[in-house]
Design an enzyme around this catalytic site. Sequence first.
Site, short mmCIF file in Angstrom:
data_model
loop_
_atom_site.label_atom_id
_atom_site.label_comp_id
_atom_site.label_asym_id
_atom_site.label_seq_id
_atom_site.Cartn_x
_atom_site.Cartn_y
_atom_site.Cartn_z
N CYS A 1 -3.58 31.44 20.68
CA CYS A 1 -3.37 32.62 21.81
C CYS A 1 -4.38 32.58 23.02
CB CYS A 1 -3.56 33.98 20.91
SG CYS A 1 -2.11 34.00 19.65
N GLU B 1 5.66 36.67 10.93
CA GLU B 1 5.58 35.76 10.26
C GLU B 1 6.99 35.03 9.76
OE1 GLU B 1 2.88 37.31 7.16
OE2 GLU B 1 1.27 37.11 8.52
N ASN C 1 2.64 40.56 15.36
CA ASN C 1 2.87 39.15 14.74
C ASN C 1 4.00 39.22 13.93
OD1 ASN C 1 1.32 40.95 12.93
ND2 ASN C 1 0.58 39.27 11.76
N CYS D 1 -6.78 34.13 18.28
CA CYS D 1 -7.30 32.77 17.76
C CYS D 1 -7.13 31.85 18.91
CB CYS D 1 -5.97 32.47 16.64
SG CYS D 1 -4.24 32.02 17.53
N GLU E 1 -0.15 38.18 20.17
CA GLU E 1 -0.61 38.07 21.51
C GLU E 1 0.34 37.42 22.07
OE1 GLU E 1 -2.46 37.68 18.77
OE2 GLU E 1 -4.75 38.16 19.26
N CYS F 1 1.89 34.80 16.45
CA CYS F 1 0.83 35.91 16.71
C CYS F 1 1.36 36.95 17.64
CB CYS F 1 -0.52 35.27 17.07
SG CYS F 1 -1.47 34.10 16.06
#
Length: 126
Positions: free
Chosen positions: A88, A43, A41, A85, A54, A52
């Site tokens: 994803c 940010e 991930n 999530c 994934e 993310c």
Amino acid sequence: MNKNLIEQAKQARENAYAPYSNYAVGAALLLDNGEIIQGANVENASFGGTVCAERSAVFTAISKGFRKFKAIAVVTESSPPASPCGFCRQVLAEFAPDLPIVLSNPQGEITETNLATLLPMQFRLK
Ligand code: THU
């Protein structure tokens, strides 16, 4: 194979850039040719810019010309291991509607599932 995939996701997690949430996520995407693509991930100070782990892995794979996926491992600190999530899930569904998914954490807990279970009735444009 799952063991190696989890190991690679753990390794990827070390590259996470997560100064805002302090929640590092690593992903390892197994391609149909046996190659593994890692993702972490990333940010951003403008939180919506965060990507993310994934999706990092999927976008890297697609950018390299790979579109056939056999499995993905995701490692977080959560217990039980956290699952991808909604965003994803939908991105994974674009390329691998039944993708086997392995979730783990540093404590060694493992949950095995698949995308059809996590995201039934997947949205498709056509
Ligand atoms: N995150 C992922 O990398 N994958 C998910 O499936 C859920 C959340 C990241 C995004 C953010 O950097 C941090 O975890 C906390 O939400």
